[in-house]
Scaffold this active site. Structure first.
Site, short mmCIF file in Angstrom:
data_model
loop_
_atom_site.label_atom_id
_atom_site.label_comp_id
_atom_site.label_asym_id
_atom_site.label_seq_id
_atom_site.Cartn_x
_atom_site.Cartn_y
_atom_site.Cartn_z
N GLU A 67 -2.11 -9.57 9.04
CA GLU A 67 -1.36 -11.23 8.52
C GLU A 67 0.56 -10.80 9.34
OE1 GLU A 67 -4.02 -8.79 5.04
OE2 GLU A 67 -3.53 -8.70 7.21
N ASP A 102 -0.31 -5.35 5.46
CA ASP A 102 -1.39 -5.96 5.43
C ASP A 102 -1.54 -5.79 3.85
OD1 ASP A 102 -2.32 -3.49 5.46
OD2 ASP A 102 -4.22 -4.59 4.19
N GLU A 103 -1.91 -7.09 3.02
CA GLU A 103 -2.40 -7.62 1.73
C GLU A 103 -0.27 -7.18 0.99
OE1 GLU A 103 -6.80 -6.47 0.86
OE2 GLU A 103 -5.79 -4.65 1.26
N VAL A 104 0.42 -7.63 1.71
CA VAL A 104 1.51 -7.59 0.56
C VAL A 104 1.58 -8.94 -0.24
CG1 VAL A 104 4.19 -7.79 1.35
CG2 VAL A 104 2.96 -6.72 2.91
N HIS A 144 0.66 -0.68 0.12
CA HIS A 144 0.23 -0.18 -0.01
C HIS A 144 1.04 1.49 0.31
CE1 HIS A 144 -4.07 -1.44 0.63
NE2 HIS A 144 -3.17 -2.85 1.88
#
Length: 499
Positions: free
Chosen positions: A354, A301-303, A241
């Site tokens: 995460e 998050d969301e890597v 992000h």
């Protein structure tokens, strides 16, 4: 995060109908009678108790008295009064009226709890058809169920002007939220103006002049929130992000490859370069100097690992570090370094779930749908504190009842585990939200979250009983200038007028 003390509100006040549906969020204990007293704005004044540690000149309480006087009597323009304590008035903190033998007494362990007591009192006041103000004789003992009661706003996907943020903080105070989680930057834009790295907003914001938050702006938000008993928790999410970061900070992000050829695109923060951690130290040092709260949200998050996997320098670094092909270990290495930086800056880190999955031991925010209580159980079993967000994503098209019927501690675990759930927050992601529609998207659905985090769930497990209280509270929000959407067919005595 100390926020578990008790406040007492006694409204010891001609017989008449009880015209208030109830308080939102519902207090822990509320005893109300049909006995009521008339309130006159010209004879209502505030008194600091003789034994109170707070006295006239306390900025938070003086401002709260002024604010709530205007909220209780919106048509009265002459203003409020604070008077010296009188020996024959046995008040600790409170309000008094010269027109009758009525007094209201607020008792709290610390100053900010008195502001929530004023909010409760303001909701007990009502008007008849002749617009005369009344309050019924009432006894309240109250305290929040959870210490962390947050609302998250995303100002990267759409910029929110300060006026919109201030209005949201007002509504948060009315709902007794106490944490503003400011997701200030993300992939689309970097509106935070760094003095150490001015190109971050100069090149990463939607517009370098009109769509940024200067450090003066940030301080205004923090001050405005503080006066309402709200903390400001900043989030600077990385290593993912971060596309907007890379526009103003060369070599921060990882170059992506096809074979041995760079594609020209970039991925997450490059965790293999020493310059990355030098930059993050300097940025976070600046951020923590601007945001005084003891907590900082680091995201995590969301890597997406695909770019890291494609980069030959990253793969070489992986082998050197003994990570093999486990890119979760690489992410963990990066996050651990960032957590160490924030610890050195005397801040406590919060991360998305995460990071816990990658075995980093810090406070965890659970956000993923599905069996989110399974994750809460797992995190608390590891003796880590938890903030619950998963059931309260307000960008989803659910009505208030969906967010109300949530039971944060309904997982199999010990009492010690459940004490580690410090609270939760409602999240409003910004893909389809800006200043034009934020308020009706938030309210009163976020109010459902507010009550779940404040009130005893055994007293608030009925939608049928909650609806009339929430409907009345929604009308109160409208009168206070909050553009809260309707719950059903009906009307409010004072409709929204765009104030």
């Amino acid at each position: 995060m100390p926020d578990s003390c008790i406040f007492l509100l006694l409204v010891v006040l001609q017989l008449g109908a009880h015209a208030v549906e109830g308080v939102w969020p519902l207090p822990q204990k509320l005893l109300s009678s049909r006995e009521r007293y008339t309130l006159e704005p010209r004879t209502l004044y505030f008194v600091y108790g003789r034994e109170s540690s707070a006295q006239e000149g306390c900025s938070v309480l003086d401002a709260a008295f002024k604010r709530y006087f205007s909220l209780i009597f919106p048509e009265y323009t002459a203003g409020y009064r604070i008077v010296p304590f009188s020996e024959n008035k046995d008040l600790l903190n409170g309000l008094n009226s010269e027109s009758s033998s009525m007094y209201i007494k607020l008792i709290a362990d610390y100053i900010l709890r008195l502001t929530t007591g004023l909010e409760t009192f303001s909701q007990l006041v009502y008007q008849d058809d002749d617009d005369t103000y009344f309050v019924n004789k009432t006894y309240i003992k109250d305290f929040p169920r959870f210490q962390f009661r947050g609302l998250m706003l995303d100002t990267s996907r759409h910029y929110l002007p300060l006026r919109t943020i201030f209005k949201t903080l007002d509504a948060m105070a009315y709902n007794k939220f106490n944490v503003f989680h400011w997701h200030i930057v993300d992939d689309p834009s970097f509106p935070f103006q760094s003095l150490a790295f001015p190109d971050l907003s100069r090149k990463g914001a939607f517009h370098p002049m009109t769509h940024i938050y200067t450090q003066s702006d940030v301080r205004k938000v923090i001050s405005y929130a503080r006066m309402r008993g709200i903390r400001v928790l900043p989030e600077f999410d990385s290593p993912g992000h971060t596309k907007s970061w890379g526009q103003g900070q060369p070599d921060l992000l990882t170059p992506c490859y096809t074979g041995n050829t760079p594609t020209g695109s970039v991925g997450p923060v490059n965790p293999a370069l020493p310059s990355t951690y030098k930059f993050m130290w300097a940025l976070l040092k600046e951020v923590t100097s601007v945001f005084p709260d003891s907590y900082i949200h680091l995201g995590g998050d969301e890597v997406n690992f695909s770019c890291w996997k494609s980069n030959p320098d990253i793969r070489t670094f992986m082998q050197k570090m003994g990570f093999g092909t486990d890119f979760a270990k690489l992410e963990g290495f990066y996050i651990e370094n960032i957590v160490n930086i924030t610890s050195a800056l005397n801040k406590t880190s919060i991360v998305w779930q995460e990071v816990f999955d990658n075995h980093i031991q810090v406070m965890v925010e659970v956000w993923k749908a599905g069996c989110y209580l399974c994750k809460v159980r797992k995190v608390t079993k590891a003796r880590l504190r938890v903030i619950l967000a998963a059931p309260w994503y307000l960008d989803q098209p659910h009505n208030w009842a969906h967010y109300y019927n949530v039971w944060p501690l309904a997982f199999k675990g010990t009492e010690e585990q459940k004490k580690l759930v410090i609270g939760g927050e409602a999240c409003m992601w910004g893909e389809y939200v800006d200043a034009s529609n934020l308020a009706p998207r938030l309210w009163p659905r976020a109010s459902a979250t507010a009550e779940r985090l404040w009130s005893d769930e055994n007293q608030t497990n009925s939608l049928d009983k909650a609806f009339p209280r929430l409907n009345e509270f929604r009308c109160r929000l409208l009168r206070r200038g909050i553009q809260a959407e309707p719950l059903s067919v009906g009307h409010c005595k004072y409709e929204y007028e765009g104030i």
